[in-house]
Motif scaffolding. Structure first.
Motif, mmCIF file in Angstrom:
data_model
loop_
_atom_site.group_PDB
_atom_site.id
_atom_site.type_symbol
_atom_site.label_atom_id
_atom_site.label_comp_id
_atom_site.label_asym_id
_atom_site.label_seq_id
_atom_site.Cartn_x
_atom_site.Cartn_y
_atom_site.Cartn_z
ATOM 1 N N ALA A 151 0.845 -1.200 0.000
ATOM 2 C CA ALA A 151 0.000 0.000 0.000
ATOM 3 C C ALA A 151 0.877 1.246 0.000
ATOM 4 C CB ALA A 151 -0.889 -0.012 1.243
ATOM 5 N N SER A 152 0.348 2.323 -0.556
ATOM 6 C CA SER A 152 1.106 3.577 -0.589
ATOM 7 C C SER A 152 0.138 4.757 -0.556
ATOM 8 C CB SER A 152 1.969 3.637 -1.850
ATOM 9 O OG SER A 152 1.178 3.348 -2.981
ATOM 10 N N VAL A 153 0.689 5.910 -0.176
ATOM 11 C CA VAL A 153 -0.103 7.145 -0.138
ATOM 12 C C VAL A 153 0.657 8.209 -0.925
ATOM 13 C CG1 VAL A 153 -1.163 8.919 1.324
ATOM 14 C CG2 VAL A 153 -0.962 6.561 2.175
ATOM 15 N N LEU A 154 -0.066 8.895 -1.803
ATOM 16 C CA LEU A 154 0.524 9.967 -2.614
ATOM 17 C C LEU A 154 -0.077 11.291 -2.185
ATOM 18 C CD1 LEU A 154 0.149 8.657 -6.278
ATOM 19 C CD2 LEU A 154 2.314 9.142 -5.116
ATOM 20 N N ASP A 155 0.782 12.285 -2.042
ATOM 21 C CA ASP A 155 0.258 13.617 -1.725
ATOM 22 C C ASP A 155 1.186 14.662 -2.343
ATOM 23 O OD1 ASP A 155 -1.419 15.507 -0.661
ATOM 24 O OD2 ASP A 155 -0.805 15.234 1.424
ATOM 25 N N GLY A 156 0.683 15.876 -2.473
ATOM 26 C CA GLY A 156 1.507 16.935 -3.057
ATOM 27 C C GLY A 156 1.181 18.273 -2.424
ATOM 28 N N ASP A 157 1.584 19.348 -3.109
ATOM 29 C CA ASP A 157 1.396 20.689 -2.545
ATOM 30 C C ASP A 157 -0.062 21.159 -2.742
ATOM 31 O OD1 ASP A 157 1.161 21.493 -5.187
ATOM 32 O OD2 ASP A 157 3.022 22.629 -5.232
ATOM 33 N N ALA A 158 -0.314 22.413 -2.396
ATOM 34 C CA ALA A 158 -1.692 22.923 -2.439
ATOM 35 C C ALA A 158 -2.262 22.840 -3.855
ATOM 36 C CB ALA A 158 -1.705 24.360 -1.943
ATOM 37 N N SER A 159 -1.423 23.082 -4.865
ATOM 38 C CA SER A 159 -1.906 23.020 -6.252
ATOM 39 C C SER A 159 -2.261 21.580 -6.624
ATOM 40 C CB SER A 159 -0.827 23.605 -7.180
ATOM 41 O OG SER A 159 -0.910 23.092 -8.478
ATOM 42 N N ILE A 160 -1.386 20.638 -6.283
ATOM 43 C CA ILE A 160 -1.664 19.223 -6.596
ATOM 44 C C ILE A 160 -2.950 18.767 -5.918
ATOM 45 C CG2 ILE A 160 -0.895 16.893 -5.846
ATOM 46 C CD1 ILE A 160 0.165 17.647 -8.571
ATOM 47 N N ARG A 161 -3.168 19.240 -4.703
ATOM 48 C CA ARG A 161 -4.368 18.824 -3.970
ATOM 49 C C ARG A 161 -5.661 19.333 -4.590
ATOM 50 N NH1 ARG A 161 -4.225 18.361 2.377
ATOM 51 N NH2 ARG A 161 -2.775 16.632 2.603
ATOM 52 N N LYS A 162 -5.517 20.253 -5.559
ATOM 53 C CA LYS A 162 -6.726 20.751 -6.246
ATOM 54 C C LYS A 162 -6.887 20.120 -7.627
ATOM 55 C CE LYS A 162 -6.255 25.374 -4.706
ATOM 56 N NZ LYS A 162 -5.769 26.538 -5.310
ATOM 57 N N ARG A 163 -5.869 19.413 -8.108
ATOM 58 C CA ARG A 163 -5.942 18.965 -9.504
ATOM 59 C C ARG A 163 -6.741 17.666 -9.628
ATOM 60 N NH1 ARG A 163 -0.341 19.911 -12.352
ATOM 61 N NH2 ARG A 163 -1.661 19.525 -14.166
ATOM 62 N N PRO A 164 -7.497 17.519 -10.717
ATOM 63 C CA PRO A 164 -8.419 16.380 -10.818
ATOM 64 C C PRO A 164 -7.697 15.044 -10.967
ATOM 65 C CG PRO A 164 -8.392 17.649 -12.858
ATOM 66 C CD PRO A 164 -7.554 18.411 -11.885
ATOM 67 N N MET A 165 -8.029 14.124 -10.096
ATOM 68 C CA MET A 165 -7.452 12.782 -10.161
ATOM 69 C C MET A 165 -8.485 11.733 -10.573
ATOM 70 S SD MET A 165 -4.263 13.049 -9.654
ATOM 71 C CE MET A 165 -3.435 14.627 -9.502
ATOM 72 N N ARG A 166 -9.769 12.174 -10.663
ATOM 73 C CA ARG A 166 -10.814 11.245 -11.116
ATOM 74 C C ARG A 166 -10.397 10.629 -12.464
ATOM 75 N NH1 ARG A 166 -13.621 8.430 -8.637
ATOM 76 N NH2 ARG A 166 -14.230 6.954 -10.219
ATOM 77 N N ARG A 167 -9.781 11.438 -13.297
ATOM 78 C CA ARG A 167 -9.399 11.003 -14.649
ATOM 79 C C ARG A 167 -8.456 9.799 -14.640
ATOM 80 N NH1 ARG A 167 -6.686 16.024 -17.326
ATOM 81 N NH2 ARG A 167 -8.709 16.918 -16.864
ATOM 82 N N ILE A 168 -7.681 9.612 -13.558
ATOM 83 C CA ILE A 168 -6.879 8.378 -13.475
ATOM 84 C C ILE A 168 -7.519 7.353 -12.543
ATOM 85 C CG2 ILE A 168 -4.624 9.329 -14.138
ATOM 86 C CD1 ILE A 168 -4.099 9.123 -10.922
ATOM 87 N N MET A 169 -8.237 7.832 -11.544
ATOM 88 C CA MET A 169 -8.843 6.884 -10.587
ATOM 89 C C MET A 169 -9.876 6.006 -11.289
ATOM 90 S SD MET A 169 -9.283 9.439 -7.366
ATOM 91 C CE MET A 169 -10.283 8.311 -6.441
ATOM 92 N N GLU A 170 -10.659 6.649 -12.158
ATOM 93 C CA GLU A 170 -11.753 5.911 -12.806
ATOM 94 C C GLU A 170 -11.221 4.757 -13.669
ATOM 95 O OE1 GLU A 170 -15.066 5.265 -15.661
ATOM 96 O OE2 GLU A 170 -13.472 6.660 -16.202
ATOM 97 N N PRO A 171 -10.288 4.992 -14.603
ATOM 98 C CA PRO A 171 -9.786 3.851 -15.375
ATOM 99 C C PRO A 171 -9.023 2.841 -14.514
ATOM 100 C CG PRO A 171 -8.603 5.883 -15.950
ATOM 101 C CD PRO A 171 -9.770 6.276 -15.121
ATOM 102 N N LEU A 172 -8.276 3.318 -13.528
ATOM 103 C CA LEU A 172 -7.546 2.370 -12.679
ATOM 104 C C LEU A 172 -8.539 1.492 -11.913
ATOM 105 C CD1 LEU A 172 -4.535 4.483 -11.259
ATOM 106 C CD2 LEU A 172 -4.444 2.660 -12.981
ATOM 107 N N GLN A 173 -9.617 2.101 -11.409
ATOM 108 C CA GLN A 173 -10.620 1.306 -10.686
ATOM 109 C C GLN A 173 -11.265 0.294 -11.630
ATOM 110 O OE1 GLN A 173 -12.903 4.546 -9.085
ATOM 111 N NE2 GLN A 173 -11.681 4.674 -7.211
ATOM 112 N N ARG A 174 -11.499 0.708 -12.867
ATOM 113 C CA ARG A 174 -12.056 -0.252 -13.845
ATOM 114 C C ARG A 174 -11.120 -1.429 -14.048
ATOM 115 N NH1 ARG A 174 -14.852 2.144 -19.193
ATOM 116 N NH2 ARG A 174 -15.606 4.075 -18.285
ATOM 117 N N MET A 175 -9.832 -1.188 -13.897
ATOM 118 C CA MET A 175 -8.849 -2.280 -14.031
ATOM 119 C C MET A 175 -8.817 -3.152 -12.773
ATOM 120 S SD MET A 175 -5.664 -0.293 -15.903
ATOM 121 C CE MET A 175 -4.747 -1.729 -16.470
#
Ligand code: S3P
Length: 433
Positions: free
Chosen positions: A111-135
């Motif tokens: 298991a791992s946790v990814l985090d970034g700065d204030a800008s990263i925390r606002k950027r959309p990750m649904r675009r990768i989460m959705e296909p990865l979850q489908r996998m």
């Protein structure tokens, strides 16, 4: 840090821009999961690429860095050789690190946790989460807002055929990387072809990856791999960094600048087409292949420019250059229309808002639209205090804008150039002496 830019009489000389950011990130990532030592030359030692190295160091990968020589050796541990990180993987300001590494982490048995700065925390990750979850990947957003922090847990990955709603190399690359760990052929289709460094480089590392034009757009496919083989990566200069000197030479009267060793992969070099369509005199010299990527030297002369429309399939090939193209538009006669570029809204800043605001501060007539902007060029541009919005590309674009403006321009928080181009201001001064 505030940086003051003074108008210039002309820009003259030669410059070599630093290594390509996209290629540097990929060389580190693919080197880490390959077997053997990957020797990277021309590496970009900017904050974003160092974030990628630091994430892999936390997973037990050893790097030999000689950053003054732009050289990095990655001691790869193979597809299954990463170690469970003891701490959060911090990706800083880097969307490329966050999205691409997610594809690799989805295939790990820890298991791992990814985090970034204030800008990263606002950027959309649904675009990768959705296909990865489908996998079948177990990836969740810690705050339930489809942004970082992201929690990734071990899961078996299945191959999918994914039609991506956005033409994004980060999305495509994330899925292809997860596809290395899946149970069959994984494919990603995008409407317009986004940068293809992942496809080119993974193939150099021995993965079975292909890309073809299909009815809905472009489809990249990958087969699961039992191993990747380390290889040497020569990183060409970054056309996205060269873009600032291209633009500066075009708008400062009497300028002539030779930019050496610039990567001109057609999925990245849209700025050359757009600038030429605006009337730019840009010569491509010494075309060659540099580390599997097309490269050349560029000779740029001050030119009189006119407005154009920038839209459609060209957009992904110049997405990061749109702020500086908007600056060119300010100095061009007539109207420039930028369309189909809603992706600008989800970059390091909302670049439609940040570019519009900065240009307006300098007297440019610009109207933001939902998916771009309209710039009325040719009116006098004056120096001003402009906010970089902590976005490296806005800081550099507005510095260029100030070179041909009337009076001084002050760029607020100009140190954000370190994200992609730490030596930007000193390189710029080298051309003004
Ligand atoms: C990048 C892809 C682009 C670009 C970014 C780097 C990459 O983003 O804007 O600076 O290295 O893959 P998208 O893929 O989201 O368009």
């Amino acid at each position: 840090m505030d940086k003051i830019i003074y108008p210039l009489n002309r820009l003259k000389g030669e410059i070599a821009v630093p290594g390509d950011k996209s290629i540097s990130h990929r060389a580190v990532m693919f080197g880490a999961i390959a077997e053997g030592d990957t020797h990277i030359t021309g590496f970009l030692d900017s904050a974003d690429c160092l974030s990628t190295i630091s994430c892999f160091e936390k997973m037990g990968i050893r790097f030999e860095k000689d950053l003054s020589q732009k050289s990095v050796i990655v001691h790869g541990q193979g597809l299954h050789g990463l170690k469970k990180p003891a701490e959060i993987l911090y990706t800083g300001n880097s969307g490329t690190t966050t999205r691409l590494i997610s594809g690799i982490l989805a295939g790990q048995n820890f298991a791992s946790v990814l985090d970034g700065d204030a800008s990263i925390r606002k950027r959309p990750m649904r675009r990768i989460m959705e296909p990865l979850q489908r996998m079948g990947a177990a990836i969740v957003s810690a705050h339930g807002n489809d942004c970082a922090p992201l929690h990734i847990s071990p899961a078996a990955l299945h191959a999918i055929a994914y039609a991506s709603p956005v033409s994004s190399a980060q999305v495509k690359s994330c899925i292809l990387l997860a596809g290395l760990y899946a149970d069959g052929r994984t494919s990603v289709t995008e409407k317009a072809l986004s940068r293809n460094h992942t496809e080119l480089m993974l193939s150099g590392f021995g993965a079975q990856v292909s890309s073809q034009k299909t009815a809905p757009g472009w489809t990249a496919s990958i087969l699961p791999a039992s191993r990747l083989n380390a290889c040497a990566v020569r990183v060409p200069g970054d056309i996205s960094s060269a873009a600032y000197f291209i633009a500066a030479a075009l708008i400062v009267p009497g300028s002539e600048v030779l930019i050496g060793n610039v990567g001109i992969n057609p999925t990245r070099s849209g700025i050359l087409k757009a600038a030429r369509d605006m009337g730019a005199q840009i010569e491509v010299l010494n075309s060659r292949t540099e580390g599997g990527e097309p490269a050349c030297d560029l000779l740029v002369r001050a030119s009189s420019l006119h407005g154009i429309t920038i839209a459609g399939d060209l957009i992904p090939t110049l997405i990061d250059e749109l702020p500086v193209l908007a600056v060119l538009a300010a100095y061009a006669d007539g109207t420039t229309i930028i369309r189909d570029a809603a992706e600008l809204r989800v970059k390091e800043s909302d670049r439609i808002a940040s570019t519009t605001q900065a240009l307006r501060q300098m007297g440019v007539r610009v109207t933001p639209t939902e998916d771009g902007m309209i710039i009325e060029g040719g009116a006098p541009v004056h120096g001003a205090l402009v906010d970089s919005c902590m976005d490296h590309r806005i800081a550099m674009s507005m510095a260029v804008c100030g070179l041909a403006a009337d009076g001084e321009t002050t760029i607020r928080d100009a140190e954000c150039v370190d994200i992609s181009y730490p030596s930007f201001f000193s390189d710029l001064s080298s051309l003004t002496r």
